[in-house]
Design a protein around this motif. Structure first.
Motif, short mmCIF file in Angstrom:
data_model
loop_
_atom_site.label_atom_id
_atom_site.label_comp_id
_atom_site.label_asym_id
_atom_site.label_seq_id
_atom_site.Cartn_x
_atom_site.Cartn_y
_atom_site.Cartn_z
N VAL A 9 0.82 -1.21 0.00
CA VAL A 9 0.00 0.00 0.00
C VAL A 9 0.86 1.26 0.00
N SER A 10 1.96 1.26 0.74
CA SER A 10 2.79 2.46 0.81
C SER A 10 3.40 2.84 -0.54
N ASP A 11 3.45 1.88 -1.48
CA ASP A 11 3.99 2.17 -2.81
C ASP A 11 3.06 3.06 -3.63
N VAL A 12 1.76 3.00 -3.35
CA VAL A 12 0.80 3.69 -4.21
C VAL A 12 -0.08 4.69 -3.48
N MET A 13 -0.04 4.73 -2.16
CA MET A 13 -0.96 5.59 -1.41
C MET A 13 -0.64 7.06 -1.66
N THR A 14 -1.65 7.90 -1.44
CA THR A 14 -1.52 9.35 -1.59
C THR A 14 -1.20 9.98 -0.24
N THR A 15 -0.15 10.80 -0.23
CA THR A 15 0.22 11.52 0.99
C THR A 15 0.55 12.97 0.62
N PRO A 16 0.33 13.92 1.52
CA PRO A 16 -0.36 13.74 2.80
C PRO A 16 -1.87 13.57 2.56
N ALA A 17 -2.52 12.94 3.50
CA ALA A 17 -3.95 12.71 3.38
C ALA A 17 -4.73 13.89 3.95
N VAL A 18 -5.81 14.24 3.29
CA VAL A 18 -6.69 15.30 3.78
C VAL A 18 -7.70 14.67 4.73
N ALA A 19 -7.90 15.26 5.89
CA ALA A 19 -8.82 14.72 6.88
C ALA A 19 -9.59 15.85 7.53
N VAL A 20 -10.65 15.49 8.24
CA VAL A 20 -11.42 16.46 9.02
C VAL A 20 -11.51 15.96 10.45
N GLY A 21 -11.80 16.90 11.37
CA GLY A 21 -11.93 16.54 12.78
C GLY A 21 -13.36 16.13 13.12
N ARG A 22 -13.52 15.59 14.30
CA ARG A 22 -14.86 15.18 14.75
C ARG A 22 -15.87 16.32 14.69
N ASP A 23 -15.45 17.53 15.02
CA ASP A 23 -16.36 18.67 15.14
C ASP A 23 -16.52 19.46 13.84
N THR A 24 -15.89 19.01 12.77
CA THR A 24 -16.00 19.73 11.50
C THR A 24 -17.46 19.78 11.07
N ARG A 25 -17.93 20.97 10.69
CA ARG A 25 -19.34 21.15 10.37
C ARG A 25 -19.67 20.60 8.98
N PHE A 26 -20.92 20.31 8.79
CA PHE A 26 -21.41 19.66 7.57
C PHE A 26 -20.98 20.41 6.31
N LYS A 27 -21.23 21.71 6.27
CA LYS A 27 -20.91 22.48 5.07
C LYS A 27 -19.41 22.54 4.80
N GLY A 133 -1.90 8.09 5.15
CA GLY A 133 -2.20 8.35 3.75
C GLY A 133 -3.58 7.82 3.38
N ILE A 134 -3.86 7.86 2.09
CA ILE A 134 -5.12 7.36 1.55
C ILE A 134 -4.79 6.50 0.34
N VAL A 135 -5.49 5.37 0.20
CA VAL A 135 -5.34 4.55 -1.00
C VAL A 135 -6.72 4.39 -1.63
N SER A 136 -6.80 4.62 -2.94
CA SER A 136 -8.07 4.58 -3.66
C SER A 136 -8.06 3.45 -4.68
N ARG A 137 -9.21 3.22 -5.28
CA ARG A 137 -9.29 2.21 -6.34
C ARG A 137 -8.32 2.54 -7.47
N GLY A 138 -8.26 3.81 -7.83
CA GLY A 138 -7.36 4.22 -8.90
C GLY A 138 -5.91 3.94 -8.57
N ASP A 139 -5.54 4.10 -7.28
CA ASP A 139 -4.17 3.81 -6.86
C ASP A 139 -3.84 2.34 -7.07
N LEU A 140 -4.81 1.47 -6.74
CA LEU A 140 -4.57 0.03 -6.87
C LEU A 140 -4.37 -0.37 -8.33
N LEU A 141 -5.01 0.35 -9.24
CA LEU A 141 -4.89 0.00 -10.66
C LEU A 141 -3.55 0.43 -11.26
N ARG A 142 -2.79 1.23 -10.52
CA ARG A 142 -1.52 1.71 -11.05
C ARG A 142 -0.51 0.58 -11.25
#
Length: 234
Positions: A9-27, A133-142
């Motif tokens: 996974v580390s070969d293809v994952m995207t870094t840095p990963a974008v994340a939100v906190g528990r209190d992040t509002r809907f909008k 990081g984040i790994v997506s379907r597209g990353d796996l196809l690489r």
């Protein structure tokens, strides 16, 4: 038996990963998804641990039930969705616990998790569940972007040379568009299916065409039989 080191996974994952906190509002969640062109975001605690994932599917119930009241059967059947429709923060709408992978997990394991849990991307976490990081379907196809030459070299080195050391020079290996072709005599026909299985398990291999046979039953010159031409005119 040959031992291969699959891509991890580390070969293809995207870094840095974008994340939100528990209190992040809907909008704000919707805004981040739109700006980053992603369909899901990890939700992290104050210590940086991944505690859930919020996806477009988690946000859509708010729109689905905006202009109508759910029926009685929907209130029973869609209890989770209705709770999310009322949510205003990431913690209230996220799916938890998060389905995650480790950086050293194989791509095959990541693909299985995506299929089983019907998700398009997975947070990659360390031993303390910290986001890496984040790994997506597209990353796996690489992995299918590997060159034919690279695949051919790995087939020779990890399969042919190990299973058929006495006949490695007589076995013809060729690769076209990820499809591996094996042709030639072997000393032990019981190993043919093993070779086919090992080759098909190599990263980037699209298919296997095997014409391996027992000694004396194959053509005198394996390399003399080319790939069928695809440049035909009707």
């Amino acid at each position: 038996m040959p031992v291969t080191v699959p891509h991890i996974v580390s070969d293809v994952m995207t870094t840095p990963a974008v994340a939100v906190g528990r209190d992040t509002r809907f909008k704000e969640i919707v805004r981040v998804m739109d700006e980053r062109h992603v369909s899901a975001l990890p939700v992290v605690s104050g210590e940086g641990r991944v505690v859930g994932v919020v996806s477009e599917a988690d946000l859509l119930p708010k729109e689905e039930f905006r202009d109508r009241l759910p029926t009685r059967s929907e209130r029973i059947r869609l209890r989770s969705d209705l709770a999310k429709a009322a949510g205003v923060s990431a913690e209230e709408v996220m799916s938890a616990p998060a389905v995650t992978v480790r950086p050293d997990d194989t791509l095959a394991r990541a693909a299985r998790l995506m299929a089983v849990h019907h998700v398009k991307r997975l947070p990659v976490v360390d031993a303390e569940d910290g986001l890496r990081g984040i790994v997506s379907r597209g990353d796996l196809l690489r992995v299918f972007l590997r060159s034919d030459e690279e695949i051919e070299e790995e087939v020779r080195r990890t399969v042919v040379s190990c299973l058929f050391p006495l006949h490695a020079h007589a076995i013809h290996v060729s690769v076209r568009d990820g499809v591996v072709r094996l042709l030639g005599p072997v000393h032990d026909t019981s190993l043919i299916w093993v070779a086919e299985r090992l080759v098909s398990g190599l990263e980037g291999v699209v298919g296997v065409e095997s014409r391996l046979s027992g000694e004396g039953s194959g053509p005198d010159s394996p390399a003399s039989e080319p790939w069928p031409s695809t440049d035909r005119q009707g």
